[in-house]
Design a protein around this motif. Structure first.
Motif, PDB file in Angstrom:
ATOM      1  N   LYS A 181       0.842  -1.196   0.000  1.00  0.00           N
ATOM      2  CA  LYS A 181       0.000   0.000   0.000  1.00  0.00           C
ATOM      3  C   LYS A 181       0.880   1.249   0.000  1.00  0.00           C
ATOM      4  CE  LYS A 181      -3.476   2.481   2.741  1.00  0.00           C
ATOM      5  NZ  LYS A 181      -4.355   2.848   1.609  1.00  0.00           N
ATOM      6  N   GLY A 182       0.680   2.096  -1.002  1.00  0.00           N
ATOM      7  CA  GLY A 182       1.461   3.317  -1.117  1.00  0.00           C
ATOM      8  C   GLY A 182       0.621   4.550  -0.847  1.00  0.00           C
ATOM      9  N   PRO A 183       1.165   5.730  -1.077  1.00  0.00           N
ATOM     10  CA  PRO A 183       0.441   6.977  -0.821  1.00  0.00           C
ATOM     11  C   PRO A 183      -0.605   7.303  -1.882  1.00  0.00           C
ATOM     12  CG  PRO A 183       2.642   7.444  -1.663  1.00  0.00           C
ATOM     13  CD  PRO A 183       2.583   5.965  -1.442  1.00  0.00           C
ATOM     14  N   THR A 184      -0.602   6.578  -2.989  1.00  0.00           N
ATOM     15  CA  THR A 184      -1.572   6.761  -4.071  1.00  0.00           C
ATOM     16  C   THR A 184      -2.224   5.412  -4.351  1.00  0.00           C
ATOM     17  OG1 THR A 184      -0.086   6.207  -5.903  1.00  0.00           O
ATOM     18  CG2 THR A 184       0.013   8.478  -5.042  1.00  0.00           C
ATOM     19  N   PRO A 185      -3.204   5.328  -5.256  1.00  0.00           N
ATOM     20  CA  PRO A 185      -3.759   4.007  -5.594  1.00  0.00           C
ATOM     21  C   PRO A 185      -2.715   3.034  -6.133  1.00  0.00           C
ATOM     22  CG  PRO A 185      -5.249   5.716  -6.312  1.00  0.00           C
ATOM     23  CD  PRO A 185      -4.011   6.413  -5.854  1.00  0.00           C
ATOM     24  N   ALA A 186      -1.649   3.541  -6.715  1.00  0.00           N
ATOM     25  CA  ALA A 186      -0.560   2.661  -7.142  1.00  0.00           C
ATOM     26  C   ALA A 186       0.158   2.102  -5.912  1.00  0.00           C
ATOM     27  CB  ALA A 186       0.427   3.430  -8.019  1.00  0.00           C
ATOM     28  N   GLY A 187       0.880   1.005  -6.116  1.00  0.00           N
ATOM     29  CA  GLY A 187       1.577   0.379  -5.007  1.00  0.00           C
ATOM     30  C   GLY A 187       2.996   0.881  -4.847  1.00  0.00           C
ATOM     31  N   TRP A 188       3.491   0.773  -3.630  1.00  0.00           N
ATOM     32  CA  TRP A 188       4.877   1.112  -3.331  1.00  0.00           C
ATOM     33  C   TRP A 188       5.318   0.320  -2.106  1.00  0.00           C
ATOM     34  CZ3 TRP A 188       8.575   3.419  -5.987  1.00  0.00           C
ATOM     35  CH2 TRP A 188       9.776   3.738  -5.332  1.00  0.00           C
ATOM     36  N   VAL A 189       6.478  -0.329  -2.210  1.00  0.00           N
ATOM     37  CA  VAL A 189       7.068  -1.034  -1.074  1.00  0.00           C
ATOM     38  C   VAL A 189       8.279  -0.239  -0.618  1.00  0.00           C
ATOM     39  CG1 VAL A 189       8.064  -3.192  -0.246  1.00  0.00           C
ATOM     40  CG2 VAL A 189       6.259  -3.249  -1.975  1.00  0.00           C
ATOM     41  N   THR A 190       8.271   0.206   0.619  1.00  0.00           N
ATOM     42  CA  THR A 190       9.344   1.062   1.118  1.00  0.00           C
ATOM     43  C   THR A 190      10.659   0.288   1.193  1.00  0.00           C
ATOM     44  OG1 THR A 190       8.984   0.517   3.451  1.00  0.00           O
ATOM     45  CG2 THR A 190       7.674   2.332   2.513  1.00  0.00           C
ATOM     46  N   ASN A 191      11.760   1.021   1.223  1.00  0.00           N
ATOM     47  CA  ASN A 191      13.071   0.387   1.348  1.00  0.00           C
ATOM     48  C   ASN A 191      13.174  -0.401   2.650  1.00  0.00           C
ATOM     49  OD1 ASN A 191      14.032   1.340  -1.116  1.00  0.00           O
ATOM     50  ND2 ASN A 191      14.857   3.217  -0.223  1.00  0.00           N
ATOM     51  N   THR A 192      12.618   0.146   3.721  1.00  0.00           N
ATOM     52  CA  THR A 192      12.637  -0.569   5.004  1.00  0.00           C
ATOM     53  C   THR A 192      11.899  -1.888   4.896  1.00  0.00           C
ATOM     54  OG1 THR A 192      12.772   1.480   6.279  1.00  0.00           O
ATOM     55  CG2 THR A 192      11.943  -0.463   7.424  1.00  0.00           C
ATOM     56  N   HIS A 193      10.752  -1.855   4.236  1.00  0.00           N
ATOM     57  CA  HIS A 193       9.967  -3.083   4.103  1.00  0.00           C
ATOM     58  C   HIS A 193      10.657  -4.077   3.168  1.00  0.00           C
ATOM     59  CE1 HIS A 193       6.517  -5.538   4.745  1.00  0.00           C
ATOM     60  NE2 HIS A 193       6.053  -5.442   3.498  1.00  0.00           N
ATOM     61  N   LEU A 194      11.320  -3.591   2.132  1.00  0.00           N
ATOM     62  CA  LEU A 194      12.087  -4.486   1.262  1.00  0.00           C
ATOM     63  C   LEU A 194      13.192  -5.180   2.044  1.00  0.00           C
ATOM     64  CD1 LEU A 194      12.402  -2.364  -2.005  1.00  0.00           C
ATOM     65  CD2 LEU A 194      11.104  -4.493  -1.740  1.00  0.00           C
ATOM     66  N   ASP A 195      13.842  -4.466   2.939  1.00  0.00           N
ATOM     67  CA  ASP A 195      14.878  -5.076   3.781  1.00  0.00           C
ATOM     68  C   ASP A 195      14.272  -6.140   4.698  1.00  0.00           C
ATOM     69  OD1 ASP A 195      16.829  -3.477   2.671  1.00  0.00           O
ATOM     70  OD2 ASP A 195      16.805  -1.998   4.291  1.00  0.00           O
ATOM     71  N   GLU A 196      13.106  -5.838   5.266  1.00  0.00           N
ATOM     72  CA  GLU A 196      12.407  -6.813   6.106  1.00  0.00           C
ATOM     73  C   GLU A 196      12.056  -8.055   5.304  1.00  0.00           C
ATOM     74  OE1 GLU A 196       9.992  -3.844   9.167  1.00  0.00           O
ATOM     75  OE2 GLU A 196       9.059  -4.483   7.286  1.00  0.00           O
ATOM     76  N   LEU A 197      11.560  -7.836   4.089  1.00  0.00           N
ATOM     77  CA  LEU A 197      11.182  -8.950   3.222  1.00  0.00           C
ATOM     78  C   LEU A 197      12.402  -9.790   2.860  1.00  0.00           C
ATOM     79  CD1 LEU A 197       9.057 -10.400   1.461  1.00  0.00           C
ATOM     80  CD2 LEU A 197       9.568  -8.752  -0.345  1.00  0.00           C
ATOM     81  N   SER A 198      13.505  -9.144   2.525  1.00  0.00           N
ATOM     82  CA  SER A 198      14.720  -9.861   2.149  1.00  0.00           C
ATOM     83  C   SER A 198      15.195 -10.763   3.279  1.00  0.00           C
ATOM     84  CB  SER A 198      15.812  -8.867   1.759  1.00  0.00           C
ATOM     85  OG  SER A 198      16.996  -9.542   1.398  1.00  0.00           O
ATOM     86  N   GLN A 199      15.181 -10.238   4.493  1.00  0.00           N
ATOM     87  CA  GLN A 199      15.602 -11.035   5.640  1.00  0.00           C
ATOM     88  C   GLN A 199      14.672 -12.216   5.869  1.00  0.00           C
ATOM     89  OE1 GLN A 199      16.689  -9.073   9.332  1.00  0.00           O
ATOM     90  NE2 GLN A 199      17.003  -7.157   8.239  1.00  0.00           N
TER      91      GLN A 199
END
Length: 260
Positions: free
Chosen positions: A128-146
């Protein structure tokens, strides 16, 4: 790993998962979305899933269309009134608010974003991003990678990370390649599932299968950039996961259409 830190565990090596998404409820149980009674269609999916002996349900986002607190309460009531007895886990869509999900009081609707079983796991990412389009934050990408790098994994998000050559590409996951590279580079991700596009798609990114699950409500016509809808009946996806003797995670999946 805060988003994925609270895990729900199944003590088994095989898991049957239902993926249902984009129900677009309103506060009115008779409310319609493009002339479809979304509560009725969602209930039909729940009843069909209840007959399939699944271990859990993953709800893929866009619970609400009118953004009302009552639509979330209706979601919980429809689940409680159904024959479904397994836990349901959720992730947010572009229409949704995390706080509204978290306010729900239900023994079945759980907030865990990491579902583990013997030898594998499901990870429910936040696109969920700030607009109807999606966005994955850098912090969340790091969480996902781990998280995804620990054991063989299946990842869920709401937005389509790849273009589908149709209308919803204008609101796709804007950093989709970065998201998918995070999954692929761990060498532990065996599949990505998403909703948002209101139809069935199967794509491939660097040998990673990417699956779109149709909506439980209305579908959006494929292969056109025009804003067109089709009432093809409610639908959901079944995902079968099993850890083999070599500790590989094997995945099979099919879409279930509930046409009249």
């Amino acid at each position: 790993m805060a988003w994925f830190s609270d895990a729900f565990h199944f003590d088994k090596t095989a898991l049957k998962v239902a993926h249902i998404t984009d129900c677009h409820l309103s506060k009115d149980i008779h409310g319609e979305y493009f002339s479809v009674n979304t509560a009725a269609y969602f209930s039909r999916c729940l009843e069909a899933i209840a007959e399939l002996d699944v271990d859990c349900v993953v709800f893929g986002g866009d619970l609400t269309q009118d953004h009302s607190t009552e639509s979330y309460q209706l979601f919980a009531k429809l689940i409680a009134d159904s024959a479904l007895s397994c836990p349901l886990f959720w992730l947010p869509g572009n229409h949704d608010e995390l706080a509204e999900y978290e306010k729900l009081i239900s023994p079945q609707i759980l907030n865990n974003k990491r579902i583990t079983f013997l030898g594998g796991q499901l990870l429910l990412a936040n696109s969920k991003g700030p607009t109807p389009a999606g966005w994955v934050t850098n912090t969340h990408l790091d969480e996902l990678s781990q998280a995804v790098g620990q054991v063989p994994s299946v990842v869920f998000c709401h937005h389509n990370p790849l273009p589908i050559q149709a209308y919803l590409d204008k609101h796709m996951l804007e950093n989709g390649p970065q998201f998918l590279n995070t999954c692929v580079n761990t060498e532990q991700c065996v599949g990505v599932f998403h909703g948002h596009v209101h139809h069935e798609y199967t794509q491939n990114y660097r040998n990673l299968s990417v699956y779109a699950t149709p909506a439980s409500s209305i579908q959006f016509t494929k292969h056109t950039m025009a804003w067109q809808q089709e009432d093809l009946g409610p639908a959901f996806r079944i995902i079968d996961l099993i850890i083999d003797e070599q500790q590989n995670l094997l995945l099979t999946t099919d879409v279930v259409w509930l046409k009249e």
